[in-house]
Write an enzyme that holds these catalytic residues in place. Structure first.
Site, mmCIF file in Angstrom:
data_model
loop_
_atom_site.group_PDB
_atom_site.id
_atom_site.type_symbol
_atom_site.label_atom_id
_atom_site.label_comp_id
_atom_site.label_asym_id
_atom_site.label_seq_id
_atom_site.Cartn_x
_atom_site.Cartn_y
_atom_site.Cartn_z
ATOM 1 C CB CYS A 1 -19.267 -10.435 1.343
ATOM 2 S SG CYS A 1 -19.759 -9.057 2.350
ATOM 3 C CG MET B 1 -22.004 -6.078 2.952
ATOM 4 S SD MET B 1 -21.806 -5.007 4.404
ATOM 5 C CE MET B 1 -20.063 -5.136 4.708
ATOM 6 C CG ASP C 1 -1.879 5.811 2.255
ATOM 7 O OD1 ASP C 1 -1.072 5.582 3.177
ATOM 8 O OD2 ASP C 1 -1.586 5.707 1.049
#
Length: 191
Positions: free
Chosen positions: A112, A149, A164
């Site tokens: 990227c 992206m 998490d």
């Protein structure tokens, strides 16, 4: 290579030692041809990974929107809704993580471009219909390459952060339906 990429590797540079101008013209034509054809833009003529050259493109405003869903289950959903998760405010932390993720996309995704972002938005909404968190992210920039992206990374990192923070309460949490809104990319994670 032809069977994988549709055409044999080009070796025009090896045959054009005497004329640098011709090599530059051929390279420019090859670049224009590859832009107009559908193919793998991050793969070179010999099959090696490469960063796409965007130097010939003009700058324009670029915006991308992506989304994903984190399916929590009723027990974890109720804990997040009541802000009773031991690690803290799940939605606020995931929002900041998503914004940070968008800003670090080029360090996470090797090919990227490192682009300056004008704006990143990450919204997390509790969805009582399926005990989930709906995540939407938007990235914008003015430059030579798109920001899909960055938007995809924002929602993915936000989703991973929700996982998490909630994993102590359940191991059945799933991150699903991560996609770029225009349908150019899709991701399905089951953690």
């Amino acid at each position: 290579m032809e069977s994988v990429f549709g055409e044999p590797p080009s070796n025009y540079l090896a045959n054009s030692v005497s004329n640098d101008h011709t090599a530059q013209e051929t390279q420019s034509l090859s670049r224009k041809e590859s832009e107009s054809s559908i193919g793998l833009t991050h793969v070179g003529n010999t099959g090696e990974a490469q960063m796409v050259d965007v130097s010939f493109k003009g700058s324009s405003k670029r915006t991308a929107i992506a989304s994903c869903k984190v399916i929590l289950g009723k027990k974890v959903y109720d804990l997040v809704l009541a802000n009773q998760i031991a690690k803290g405010d799940v939605l606020s932390v995931a929002k900041i993580a998503g914004i940070s993720g968008a800003k670090h996309t080029s360090t996470l995704i090797p090919l990227c471009h490192n682009i300056p972002l004008n704006h990143v938005r990450v919204d997390l909404t509790l969805n009582p219909e399926d005990w989930s968190v709906d995540i939407e992210g938007e990235a914008s920039s003015t430059g030579k390459t798109g920001v899909e992206m960055e938007a995809m990374t924002a929602v993915s990192v936000a989703g991973l952060t929700v996982y998490d923070m909630c994993k102590a309460a359940s191991k059945d949490i799933r991150i699903t339906d991560a996609s770029h809104k225009q349908g150019k990319a899709a991701l399905f994670l089951v953690i």
